[in-house]
Write an enzyme that holds these catalytic residues in place. Structure first.
Site, PDB file in Angstrom:
ATOM      1  N   GLU A 103     -79.671  92.508 -64.249  1.00 45.04           N
ATOM      2  CA  GLU A 103     -79.363  91.173 -63.733  1.00 45.04           C
ATOM      3  C   GLU A 103     -80.644  90.495 -63.252  1.00 45.04           C
ATOM      4  O   GLU A 103     -80.747  89.270 -63.247  1.00 45.04           O
ATOM      5  CB  GLU A 103     -78.323  91.242 -62.604  1.00 45.04           C
ATOM      6  CG  GLU A 103     -77.587  89.928 -62.402  1.00 45.04           C
ATOM      7  CD  GLU A 103     -76.418  90.005 -61.424  1.00 45.04           C
ATOM      8  OE1 GLU A 103     -76.660  90.274 -60.227  1.00 45.04           O
ATOM      9  OE2 GLU A 103     -75.276  89.784 -61.832  1.00 45.04           O
ATOM     10  N   GLY A 162     -77.705  89.473 -53.911  1.00 45.80           N
ATOM     11  CA  GLY A 162     -76.569  90.405 -53.933  1.00 45.80           C
ATOM     12  C   GLY A 162     -76.979  91.810 -54.340  1.00 45.80           C
ATOM     13  O   GLY A 162     -76.608  92.800 -53.702  1.00 45.80           O
ATOM     14  N   ARG A 163     -77.787  91.921 -55.398  1.00 45.96           N
ATOM     15  CA  ARG A 163     -78.157  93.254 -55.897  1.00 45.96           C
ATOM     16  C   ARG A 163     -79.251  93.903 -55.060  1.00 45.96           C
ATOM     17  O   ARG A 163     -79.663  95.024 -55.356  1.00 45.96           O
ATOM     18  CB  ARG A 163     -78.569  93.160 -57.363  1.00 45.96           C
ATOM     19  CG  ARG A 163     -79.634  92.130 -57.669  1.00 45.96           C
ATOM     20  CD  ARG A 163     -79.757  91.887 -59.170  1.00 45.96           C
ATOM     21  NE  ARG A 163     -80.680  90.806 -59.510  1.00 45.96           N
ATOM     22  CZ  ARG A 163     -80.360  89.516 -59.539  1.00 45.96           C
ATOM     23  NH1 ARG A 163     -79.129  89.131 -59.221  1.00 45.96           N
ATOM     24  NH2 ARG A 163     -81.244  88.602 -59.867  1.00 45.96           N
ATOM     25  N   HIS A 203     -75.050 117.510 -73.108  1.00 45.04           N
ATOM     26  CA  HIS A 203     -73.987 117.955 -74.022  1.00 45.04           C
ATOM     27  C   HIS A 203     -73.303 116.764 -74.682  1.00 45.04           C
ATOM     28  O   HIS A 203     -72.195 116.896 -75.195  1.00 45.04           O
ATOM     29  CB  HIS A 203     -72.987 118.822 -73.255  1.00 45.04           C
ATOM     30  CG  HIS A 203     -73.624 120.066 -72.732  1.00 45.04           C
ATOM     31  ND1 HIS A 203     -73.717 121.228 -73.472  1.00 45.04           N
ATOM     32  CD2 HIS A 203     -74.291 120.313 -71.573  1.00 45.04           C
ATOM     33  CE1 HIS A 203     -74.369 122.143 -72.781  1.00 45.04           C
ATOM     34  NE2 HIS A 203     -74.736 121.611 -71.616  1.00 45.04           N
ATOM     35  N   GLU A 216     -62.697  87.649 -58.085  1.00 40.60           N
ATOM     36  CA  GLU A 216     -62.157  89.016 -58.097  1.00 40.60           C
ATOM     37  C   GLU A 216     -61.944  89.521 -56.669  1.00 40.60           C
ATOM     38  O   GLU A 216     -60.910  90.104 -56.334  1.00 40.60           O
ATOM     39  CB  GLU A 216     -63.120  89.975 -58.829  1.00 40.60           C
ATOM     40  CG  GLU A 216     -63.237  89.745 -60.322  1.00 40.60           C
ATOM     41  CD  GLU A 216     -64.301  88.719 -60.699  1.00 40.60           C
ATOM     42  OE1 GLU A 216     -64.724  87.916 -59.818  1.00 40.60           O
ATOM     43  OE2 GLU A 216     -64.717  88.713 -61.870  1.00 40.60           O
ATOM     44  N   LYS A 246     -67.627  83.111 -65.942  1.00 36.69           N
ATOM     45  CA  LYS A 246     -66.763  82.797 -64.795  1.00 36.69           C
ATOM     46  C   LYS A 246     -66.046  81.474 -65.015  1.00 36.69           C
ATOM     47  O   LYS A 246     -64.846  81.339 -64.771  1.00 36.69           O
ATOM     48  CB  LYS A 246     -67.604  82.655 -63.520  1.00 36.69           C
ATOM     49  CG  LYS A 246     -68.174  83.915 -62.982  1.00 36.69           C
ATOM     50  CD  LYS A 246     -68.789  83.609 -61.620  1.00 36.69           C
ATOM     51  CE  LYS A 246     -69.666  84.711 -61.125  1.00 36.69           C
ATOM     52  NZ  LYS A 246     -70.335  84.410 -59.877  1.00 36.69           N
ATOM     53  N   LYS A 279     -71.011  88.031 -50.555  1.00 40.60           N
ATOM     54  CA  LYS A 279     -72.062  87.141 -50.050  1.00 40.60           C
ATOM     55  C   LYS A 279     -71.548  85.706 -49.981  1.00 40.60           C
ATOM     56  O   LYS A 279     -71.680  85.032 -48.972  1.00 40.60           O
ATOM     57  CB  LYS A 279     -73.283  87.251 -50.966  1.00 40.60           C
ATOM     58  CG  LYS A 279     -74.437  86.380 -50.556  1.00 40.60           C
ATOM     59  CD  LYS A 279     -75.644  86.592 -51.475  1.00 40.60           C
ATOM     60  CE  LYS A 279     -76.674  85.502 -51.221  1.00 40.60           C
ATOM     61  NZ  LYS A 279     -77.851  85.605 -52.088  1.00 40.60           N
TER      62      LYS A 279
END
Ligand SMILES: O=P(O)(O)OC[C@H]1O[C@H](O)[C@H](O)[C@@H](O)[C@@H]1O
Length: 550
Positions: free
Chosen positions: A359, A273-274, A390, A217, A514, A211
């Site tokens: 978030e 973003g999410r 399990h 990263e 960050k 965005k």
């Protein structure tokens, strides 16, 4: 009193009434609730689109639900919802509208931001994406050397990775099986290495999803991917245009990176973003499943948007699910919420929901700038349920914590399975139904004894039950059903944030790490003396350098 003049949430009469009701209910037993109301199994259900929702196995009565709805009314959840749909800037800390609902609006709908209808822009980008996806899928779009694109590598992180990566897994049965689609997010070079090591660069398209186009990263991985591509092709910068496209709101940064802005697919600052994988951020997914399936998915989102916008409180499913979460988080001290899909294809669904929920609602400061005095968003966790059975279900059944859970399952296996594999579906779903039954009703000591269990093991084999679950059941996992599921959780998270009076659309909490990472990096690489490093971190940095022989 809140800074905005409203009564503090936990001092409102509606909150107090719920707290009192909780006390009066005490240790209400699901066995008793079902015994008292034979119609509960069918009465406590709801339908939205293709999703059948069973909430009968919750520690609630009609009165609980009524009081919870009163809390929603007192906190004006529907008022904030309407403000969102009207394009008001409800993300107040960033002064932005919150309009993921416009991403799936019908072509002729009108959704305005600052007096401008944004729906034509949305559809213009969708059409551009569809044109591009078709060209890649048909082989018309070729790489620099003229070879057909066979591999798509999406590079992005957070909202620019989790959504498309999740949806690609969910809709695998609908993807073009001749295409290899991979998702790289981690700045650990191993991620890009593993994603590209067996690929022919001449056949590979990189989709750079960011965005802001400033996320370190993503830009680092995109830069390394460009080096890899040009190295493999022994080509210069001119090869980039055929192998790199960008999904972003930041045309300037995209151009700086060397990607032709003609190959940029745009979205807008009113898309968080999410909340973005149904925007241009979904391009890799669209290439994989094709534009028609992508549009079917958007139709699914829209079904639930319309329901959330128009259904009365009594039958509004996102409102209901959000209120149930509030009931456990605020009135039963539950700290977490498990999402347990009984579908292999939903393996990344809970990871996706972690960002969406945590978030959005992992905040201790209210919209009014004051610290809240009540619990906000839960820890969201879970993996496909059969595997979880399990592993960690032991703790859900017999541990000391209350863990409300959502069980998501489907009546039909996906069509392309062999008949033999389809036959396994009943066993999968038998587990699905058995688990929610066992969680709700448990097994009493007398039932255990009746099985002839020796007295010293009776306590160990007793299941207290009373573990609340929601069952979400649909006929089959289609693109539309995926859209419906995601929209359901989006609006659930929205309504909870509205009640808790927090801004569900900012994410200031990720910033500090960050900034500190940028400061620490020179200490690692050059041994620079970074001022302000605490003693622990300073010692760890020294150890790291020693281990690396620096
Ligand atoms: O899409 P981008 O701008 O690269 O952002 C990617 C992600 O990074 C940020 O740190 C935020 O916490 C996320 O909300 C966002 O989705």
């Amino acid at each position: 009193m809140n800074a905005d003049g409203r009564t503090r949430l936990n001092q409102t009469p509606e909150w107090t009434a719920l707290a009192k009701h909780r006390e009066e209910l005490g240790e209400v037993r699901l066995r008793e609730l079902f015994a008292a109301d034979p119609g509960r199994g069918t009465g406590y259900t709801a339908q939205v689109g293709d999703l059948h929702i069973d909430y009968s196995k919750h520690l609630v009565t009609d009165e609980t639900l009524r009081l919870l709805r009163e809390l929603a009314a007192a906190t004006d959840v529907f008022g904030l919802r309407d403000a969102m749909f009207r394009g008001e800037k409800i993300n107040t800390t960033e002064n932005r509208a919150v309009l993921h609902i416009a991403l799936r609006a019908a072509r002729d709908a009108v959704v305005e931001v600052d007096g401008e209808n944004v729906v034509p822009q949305v559809h213009a980008v969708l059409d551009k994406m569809a044109g591009f996806a078709d060209r890649v899928r048909s082989g018309e779009w070729t790489g620099h050397t003229g070879k057909r694109i066979k591999n798509v590598v999406n590079i992005g992180i957070g909202g620019s990775d989790l959504g498309p990566a999740m949806a690609y897994e969910v809709l695998r049965a609908y993807t073009d099986r001749d295409l290899t689609v991979r998702f790289v997010s981690n700045v650990d070079g191993a991620d890009l290495h593993e994603a590209t090591r067996d690929l022919d660069a001449a056949e590979t398209l990189f989709v750079i999803a960011s965005k802001t186009f400033t996320t370190i990263e993503t830009i680092t991985n995109a830069t390394s991917a460009r080096e890899w591509l040009l190295g493999e092709l022994k080509a210069g910068q001119e090869a980039v245009a055929q192998h790199f496209v960008a999904l972003s709101t930041n045309a300037g940064k995209v151009a700086d990176f060397g990607i032709d802005t003609a190959n940029m697919f745009e979205f807008w600052d009113w898309v968080g973003g999410r909340y973005s994988y149904d925007s241009a951020i979904g391009l890799s997914l669209m290439i994989a499943i094709g534009p028609d399936r992508f549009r079917e998915m958007l139709d699914g989102f829209r079904i639930v948007d319309e329901h959330f916008r128009t259904a009365p409180a009594e039958s509004n499913v996102p409102l209901l699910l959000g209120l149930l979460g509030i009931w456990y988080g605020n009135f039963h001290d539950a700290q977490s919420h498990a999402v347990l899909p009984y579908s292999h294809y939903l393996s990344k669904f809970t990871a996706y929901l972690q960002q969406l929920d945590m978030e959005s609602n992992g905040k201790y400061v209210g919209r009014d700038g004051l610290a809240v005095d009540w619990q906000t968003g839960p820890v969201v966790w879970g993996t496909p349920g059969t595997n979880g059975q399990h592993a960690y279900y032991q703790l859900i059944h017999q541990g000391t914590k209350l863990i409300p859970a959502d069980f998501i399952g489907f009546a039909e296996p996906v069509a392309e399975l062999s008949e033999g594999l389809k036959a396994q579906h009943d066993l999968l779903m038998a587990n699905f139904f058995a688990q929610t039954q066992a969680l709700a009703f448990g097994k009493t000591p007398d039932e255990v004894r009746a099985e002839g269990v020796p007295e010293e093991l009776v306590a160990h084999k007793t299941f207290l039950g009373n573990h609340p679950t929601t069952t979400i059941l649909a006929k089959e996992l289609t693109p539309s059903v995926l859209g419906q599921l995601v929209a359901l959780y989006e609006h659930k998270v929205f309504m909870q944030g509205a009640v808790w009076n927090i801004d569900s659309f900012d994410q200031w909490g990720v910033e500090l790490g960050k900034v500190l990472a940028k400061r620490v990096e020179p200490a690692l690489t050059e041994g620079a003396d970074v001022p302000g490093l605490d003693a622990s971190t300073r010692a760890l940095v020294a150890k790291y350098r020693e281990l690396r022989g620096r």
